[in-house]
Design a protein around this motif. Structure first.
Motif, PDB file in Angstrom:
ATOM      1  N   LEU A 288       0.808  -1.217   0.000  1.00 37.42           N
ATOM      2  CA  LEU A 288       0.000   0.000   0.000  1.00 37.42           C
ATOM      3  C   LEU A 288       0.844   1.272   0.000  1.00 37.42           C
ATOM      4  O   LEU A 288       0.349   2.343  -0.348  1.00 37.42           O
ATOM      5  N   ALA A 289       2.094   1.188   0.373  1.00 38.16           N
ATOM      6  CA  ALA A 289       2.951   2.372   0.397  1.00 38.16           C
ATOM      7  C   ALA A 289       3.707   2.565  -0.912  1.00 38.16           C
ATOM      8  O   ALA A 289       3.944   3.699  -1.331  1.00 38.16           O
ATOM      9  N   VAL A 290       4.113   1.489  -1.570  1.00 45.84           N
ATOM     10  CA  VAL A 290       4.979   1.596  -2.743  1.00 45.84           C
ATOM     11  C   VAL A 290       4.188   1.598  -4.040  1.00 45.84           C
ATOM     12  O   VAL A 290       4.428   2.431  -4.910  1.00 45.84           O
ATOM     13  N   ILE A 291       3.266   0.707  -4.180  1.00 45.82           N
ATOM     14  CA  ILE A 291       2.570   0.531  -5.463  1.00 45.82           C
ATOM     15  C   ILE A 291       1.764   1.777  -5.868  1.00 45.82           C
ATOM     16  O   ILE A 291       1.867   2.200  -7.020  1.00 45.82           O
ATOM     17  N   PRO A 292       0.961   2.398  -4.986  1.00 52.67           N
ATOM     18  CA  PRO A 292       0.225   3.586  -5.437  1.00 52.67           C
ATOM     19  C   PRO A 292       1.127   4.729  -5.883  1.00 52.67           C
ATOM     20  O   PRO A 292       0.792   5.434  -6.829  1.00 52.67           O
ATOM     21  N   THR A 293       2.269   4.908  -5.237  1.00 48.67           N
ATOM     22  CA  THR A 293       3.157   5.993  -5.662  1.00 48.67           C
ATOM     23  C   THR A 293       3.754   5.699  -7.029  1.00 48.67           C
ATOM     24  O   THR A 293       3.946   6.606  -7.833  1.00 48.67           O
ATOM     25  N   LYS A 294       4.049   4.439  -7.303  1.00 50.34           N
ATOM     26  CA  LYS A 294       4.583   4.093  -8.624  1.00 50.34           C
ATOM     27  C   LYS A 294       3.519   4.277  -9.704  1.00 50.34           C
ATOM     28  O   LYS A 294       3.827   4.715 -10.809  1.00 50.34           O
ATOM     29  N   ILE A 295       2.279   3.940  -9.395  1.00 45.88           N
ATOM     30  CA  ILE A 295       1.202   4.081 -10.379  1.00 45.88           C
ATOM     31  C   ILE A 295       0.881   5.551 -10.617  1.00 45.88           C
ATOM     32  O   ILE A 295       0.667   5.985 -11.748  1.00 45.88           O
ATOM     33  N   LEU A 296       0.845   6.348  -9.550  1.00 50.33           N
ATOM     34  CA  LEU A 296       0.488   7.754  -9.688  1.00 50.33           C
ATOM     35  C   LEU A 296       1.579   8.577 -10.361  1.00 50.33           C
ATOM     36  O   LEU A 296       1.309   9.682 -10.831  1.00 50.33           O
ATOM     37  N   ASN A 297       2.799   8.078 -10.436  1.00 53.61           N
ATOM     38  CA  ASN A 297       3.880   8.807 -11.088  1.00 53.61           C
ATOM     39  C   ASN A 297       3.842   8.704 -12.607  1.00 53.61           C
ATOM     40  O   ASN A 297       4.545   9.438 -13.285  1.00 53.61           O
ATOM     41  N   HIS A 298       3.039   7.801 -13.130  1.00 51.60           N
ATOM     42  CA  HIS A 298       2.938   7.669 -14.578  1.00 51.60           C
ATOM     43  C   HIS A 298       2.180   8.862 -15.159  1.00 51.60           C
ATOM     44  O   HIS A 298       1.251   9.386 -14.550  1.00 51.60           O
TER      45      HIS A 298
END
Length: 54
Positions: free
Chosen positions: A21-31
């Motif tokens: 929950l901490a890593v995946i949303p930030t990676k997705i939102l950076n696209h």
């Protein structure tokens, strides 16, 4: 048997979900989206009644 002792398995489950929950949303939102949404106009399209051909 390790299934009877929930202590370490529960901690692994909690930490893996926190990482997820901490890593995946930030990676997705950076696209960056290649198609930016265009603003729609405020005027409504004028629609007329439909006349059936029979």
């Amino acid at each position: 048997m390790p299934q009877l002792n929930p202590g370490p398995w529960f901690a692994i489950l909690v930490f893996s979900w926190l990482l997820f929950l901490a890593v995946i949303p930030t990676k997705i939102l950076n696209h960056i989206s290649p198609n930016k949404p265009t603003p729609t106009s405020a005027e409504k399209h004028k629609t007329g009644p439909w006349y059936w051909p029979w």
